[in-house]
Each structure stands twice: as structure tokens, then as C-alpha cells.
Design a protein around this motif. Structure first.
Motif, PDB file in Angstrom:
ATOM      1  N   ALA A  82      -2.294 -11.961   6.591  1.00 41.49           N
ATOM      2  CA  ALA A  82      -2.210 -11.513   4.868  1.00 41.49           C
ATOM      3  C   ALA A  82      -3.024 -10.518   4.714  1.00 41.49           C
ATOM      4  O   ALA A  82      -2.585  -9.676   3.737  1.00 41.49           O
ATOM      5  CB  ALA A  82      -2.395 -13.175   4.290  1.00 41.49           C
ATOM      6  N   TRP A 122       3.057  -9.382   1.894  1.00 46.83           N
ATOM      7  CA  TRP A 122       2.083 -10.065   2.171  1.00 46.83           C
ATOM      8  C   TRP A 122       2.053 -11.663   1.869  1.00 46.83           C
ATOM      9  O   TRP A 122       1.374 -12.435   2.301  1.00 46.83           O
ATOM     10  CB  TRP A 122       0.770  -9.534   1.733  1.00 46.83           C
ATOM     11  CG  TRP A 122       0.671  -9.624   0.129  1.00 46.83           C
ATOM     12  CD1 TRP A 122       0.925  -8.602  -0.533  1.00 46.83           C
ATOM     13  CD2 TRP A 122      -0.092 -10.597  -0.442  1.00 46.83           C
ATOM     14  NE1 TRP A 122       0.656  -8.851  -1.753  1.00 46.83           N
ATOM     15  CE2 TRP A 122       0.194 -10.185  -1.962  1.00 46.83           C
ATOM     16  CE3 TRP A 122      -0.496 -11.891  -0.315  1.00 46.83           C
ATOM     17  CZ2 TRP A 122      -0.141 -10.983  -3.044  1.00 46.83           C
ATOM     18  CZ3 TRP A 122      -0.835 -12.822  -1.488  1.00 46.83           C
ATOM     19  CH2 TRP A 122      -0.524 -12.175  -2.898  1.00 46.83           C
ATOM     20  N   THR A 135      -1.499  -7.112   5.918  1.00 49.02           N
ATOM     21  CA  THR A 135      -0.281  -6.731   5.296  1.00 49.02           C
ATOM     22  C   THR A 135      -0.699  -6.335   3.818  1.00 49.02           C
ATOM     23  O   THR A 135      -0.078  -5.322   3.376  1.00 49.02           O
ATOM     24  CB  THR A 135       0.617  -7.950   5.323  1.00 49.02           C
ATOM     25  OG1 THR A 135       0.790  -8.254   6.776  1.00 49.02           O
ATOM     26  CG2 THR A 135       1.763  -7.247   4.636  1.00 49.02           C
ATOM     27  N   TYR A 136      -1.816  -7.080   3.201  1.00 50.62           N
ATOM     28  CA  TYR A 136      -1.993  -6.567   1.923  1.00 50.62           C
ATOM     29  C   TYR A 136      -2.426  -5.230   1.575  1.00 50.62           C
ATOM     30  O   TYR A 136      -2.280  -4.712   0.649  1.00 50.62           O
ATOM     31  CB  TYR A 136      -2.884  -7.607   1.331  1.00 50.62           C
ATOM     32  CG  TYR A 136      -3.223  -7.459  -0.234  1.00 50.62           C
ATOM     33  CD1 TYR A 136      -2.477  -7.709  -1.342  1.00 50.62           C
ATOM     34  CD2 TYR A 136      -4.607  -7.072  -0.520  1.00 50.62           C
ATOM     35  CE1 TYR A 136      -2.855  -7.625  -2.630  1.00 50.62           C
ATOM     36  CE2 TYR A 136      -4.892  -6.803  -1.719  1.00 50.62           C
ATOM     37  CZ  TYR A 136      -4.235  -6.803  -2.873  1.00 50.62           C
ATOM     38  OH  TYR A 136      -4.628  -6.877  -4.114  1.00 50.62           O
TER      39      TYR A 136
END
Length: 442
Positions: A101, A176, A104-105
Motif C-alpha cells: 500500500a 493503492w 503503490t501510494y
């Protein structure tokens, strides 16, 4: 106090069921998103076949830890409190989800990071599978064991097909988001596992070395032909019929429906499986369970073939208008085939999991569960690898169609090699289950 009449009346089982459902939902959501990200990143610099090869490699990355650790993790599940093994494994999965997460964020996710975290997820699943599978029968009275096992299998299978659909839709909304939701689900699962109070279990004494005890799980599976046939049928049928591994390819480059369409494609088998699961909760299977399992696998293979041919058949007769939108004819045919595929798979999994658990003594469930996890993961992760590698060699459409035909042939062969499967009329196990030599229970 009156005896419980249903597993959900027991606090420990309720907590276990929620934990298993939440963790499985998160796992399966992450699997489809990791596959999409790997393919999407690879396609920036690679051809379709080269990117499909990367999908095969991600399957290998998840399977290798299971291959290496399964015998050990099964032995651990028969020696140590299964609750704590499951808690540690789910905590590791939560760490993986949070890491993805964050990456990806911040738009810093890379192929090496995806491969490394996929391997860590394989380690967690190697320990979680045997521990959770063997824990369920310890939480309910013997009279409720068949219902508890069926409900546990239903939770896993339902989550395993809903999860990827959820992951696809969340990814389409924000890249995300599926990892963030998976993180929350893993933490919920961990909380539920922490709420399970100590449970009685069978204690095993053996003069064998730890390695010898690990091998006992393989020995038991080899000698119990019903268990061996059920496990190996799933391995080879799904290994060959791994159509879902090619969904990113079909969504992006064949059906031309993109990330949104990927969610629809992954939702179709979910709906089929949930429909069958709800039917079983109302009308449980009671007769001819072996024959129905074989039929379910054969239908699974046939549906895979139809899915594989959906685009080329209709494009050949209707032209480019057959693809490219959610309601295009080839897309609708693919969705229908995937619905049937999911329904047939649910029949097979429901019967197989119930037979394996009910035909295995408690003191062997960790080790037999590890073998089953290895075979199941072999069919899933290696099926993805096989589909990816074969697609790189002969193209994705030929790989899917050939795999579906292979699943049908395997079903026909297993019906002859394992007549015990055809003869399995009910879920009732024999009065005395055979335990491999050199083990005694106290």
C-alpha cells in the motif's frame, strides 16, 4: 447448558470463521492486484509474451516458499499451539499488505519489490494453511464437525473468488486502495484469532525424528487413496486449467476492457461460486459426493475452454465490435463461461475439503493439511506459472484452451485411477481411520 446445535453458536468458531474469511479475502484481493501490477509494469517495456512470462515468474515466487516450508510447517502445526502459528502468519501478511500500500501510494512500486513481497506472502501462507485448516475441528464438538468443516471450506472458497473481484474493482478506483483494504482485513483477522481461547487438542508422541514425523503426513496421504485422489485431482486439473491467471492479458489485450473490465471478469467466477455456496447452505450435498466432485472438475475444464475461445470465435464472425466494451458479445460470453467455471470449482472444493478433513485423524491434520496446502498452492501458483510460460510460448488463447482440455482429460484419467472417488457416496468417514505406523496418541 444445552449443547450447541450449530458451529456459529460457539464463540471460538465464530471468531475463527471471521478470521479465516477476512484473511482469505485479503489474500485473494492481493493476488489479482499483484498480477495486474506485474503485467502492467512489464508491458511498459516488454511484448505481450514477455510480460506473460513475468506473470509465470510471480507464480513461482509465491510457490517456492510453500514447496520448501510445507513439510516443516505441517509438523509445527501438530506440535505447537495452532492459534499462535496462525496469528504470526497473519501478522506477516498484514506487513506485506501495508508495505505494498505504501509503495503503490508513493508510486515507487517496482518488479523486484513485487517479487520479494510475493515470496514473503508465500512464507506466510505456508504456515497459515496447515494451522488454520487443522484448528477448525478443534473448536467444535465431534457431532458438529462435518458442518464446521463445510462452513470453513465455504468461507475460504467464497473469499477466494470474491477477493480477486474486490481487488480488481478497488484497483480501478485507486491503485493503492486494494492493499489498504487488505491491510485492514488482515488486522481484523489477527484480532479475531487473538479472541480464540485455548482449545483441547490431541497430543502426539513419537519415537521418530522431527523429519520422520514430517514424512508421516506424506505417508498418510499416499496410503489413503481417497485423500490422495482428491488432493491430486485438484492439483493437476487446476494446474492445467489456470484461466484466471490470464485475466490481466484478456482484460488488457484480448477483450480490450482494461482495469475496470478486469474487475468484472474476476467477479464472474465469484458470483458462480457464491451462488453454489448459498445453495449448499440450504441444500447440503449428501449423496454421490465423489461423482459430483469429478463432474464439477470436468465442467470447470469445459468452461475454461469456452472462456478461452470467447474472443476469437466472436471476433471471427462479428469483427472488432465483438470486444472493447462491458456489453460486447465476446465479453458477455467470457463472463458467462467464468460464472460457470466458478460454480463448478465451488462444487469441487466444497467436496474435496470436506473429504480430506473428515478422513484425517486430528493428530495428523496439521501435516496432511500441509500436503494439501502444497498441492492446492501448486495448482494455483504453479497453474499461474504454467499459464504464463505456456502463453509466452504459444500465446494466451491457446494456453487457456489447451489447459481446459487438459483438465477434462485429467478428470477422465482420475476417475479410472482412483475408483475410490467414484465410490464415495457420503461424507461419513470410516469408524477407525488408519494412522501411519510409529505414532501413538495420548
Amino acid at each position: 447448558m444445552a449443547a450447541a446445535r450449530h458451529p456459529f453458536a460457539i464463540h471460538n468458531f465464530r471468531a475463527y470463521w471471521i478470521a479465516r474469511f477476512a484473511a482469505s479475502l485479503a489474500q485473494m484481493a492481493m493476488v489479482i492486484v499483484i498480477g495486474w501490477q506485474v503485467y502492467d509494469i512489464a508491458r511498459e517495456t516488454m511484448s505481450i509474451k514477455e510480460a506473460a512470462f513475468q506473470l509465470g515468474l510471480i507464480g513461482v515466487a509465491q510457490f517456492l516458499p510453500l514447496l520448501v516450508l510445507s513439510l516443516f510447517s505441517g509438523w509445527v502445526a501438530d506440535q505447537i499451539d495452532r492459534r499462535w502459528i496462525a496469528r504470526a502468519a497473519v501478522a506477516l501478511e498484514a506487513f506485506c499488505a501495508i508495505s505494498l500500500a505504501w509503495l503503490t501510494y508513493n508510486q515507487t512500486v517496482t518488479l523486484p519489490a513485487l517479487f520479494a513481497i510475493a515470496a514473503l506472502l508465500g512464507v506466510a501462507r505456508a504456515f497459515a494453511g496447515p494451522a488454520l485448516g487443522a484448528l477448525a475441528p478443534n473448536l467444535v464438538p465431534k457431532a458438529l464437525l462435518p458442518t464446521a468443516i463445510a462452513m470453513s471450506a465455504l468461507a475460504w472458497q467464497t473469499a477466494s473468488v470474491i477477493g480477486p473481484a474486490m481487488g480488481g474493482y478497488l484497483y480501478a478506483a485507486n491503485q493503492w486502495l486494494p492493499y489498504a483494504v487488505s491491510s485492514g482485513l488482515f488486522l481484523l483477522s489477527l484480532l479475531m484469532l487473538l479472541l480464540i481461547s485455548p482449545v483441547p487438542r490431541t497430543v502426539v508422541t513419537s519415537t521418530d525424528s522431527p523429519w520422520g514425523q514430517m514424512i508421516d503426513g506424506l505417508r498418510y496421504v499416499r496410503r489413503n487413496r481417497l485423500v490422495l485422489g482428491a488432493i491430486s485431482l485438484d492439483l493437476f486439473a487446476v494446474l492445467l486449467g489456470g484461466a484466471t491467471a490470464m485475466l490481466p492479458v484478456y482484460a488488457r489485450d484480448i477483450l480490450l476492457v482494461g482495469a475496470d473490465g478486469l474487475g468484472h471478469l474476476r467477479a464472474a467466477p465469484a458470483l458462480g461460486a457464491v451462488a453454489v455456496g448459498l445453495f449448499f447452505s440450504w441444500r447440503p450435498l449428501r449423496t454421490d459426493v465423489g461423482r459430483k466432485m469429478l463432474l464439477g472438475v470436468a465442467i470447470f475444464g469445459a468452461a475454461t475452454v469456452v472462456f478461452g475461445l470467447s474472443a476469437p470465435l466472436l471476433i471471427g464472425t462479428m469483427g472488432p465490435s465483438a470486444v472493447g466494451s462491458d456489453f460486447a458479445p465476446a465479453v458477455l460470453l467470457a463472463l458467462a463461461a467464468l460464472f460457470v467455471l466458478g460454480a463448478a470449482d465451488m462444487v469441487s472444493v466444497y467436496i474435496r475439503q470436506s473429504l480430506i478433513q473428515l478422513y484425517t485423524p486430528d493428530e495428523m491434520r496439521g501435516r496432511v493439511g500441509a500436503v494439501s496446502t502444497l498441492f492446492i498452492s501448486g495448482s494455483n501458483e504453479l497453474g499461474e506459472a504454467e499459464s504464463g510460460f505456456l502463453a509466452a510460448l504459444i500465446g494466451p488463447i491457446a494456453a487457456v484452451v489447451g489447459g481446459g482440455l487438459g483438465a477434462i482429460l485429467v478428470t477422465m484419467l482420475w476417475a479410472k485411477l482412483f475408483p475410490e472417488l467414484r465410490r464415495a457416496r457420503t461424507f461419513d468417514p470410516p469408524a477407525n481411520l488408519e494412522i501411519p505406523p510409529k505414532e501413538m496418541t495420548t
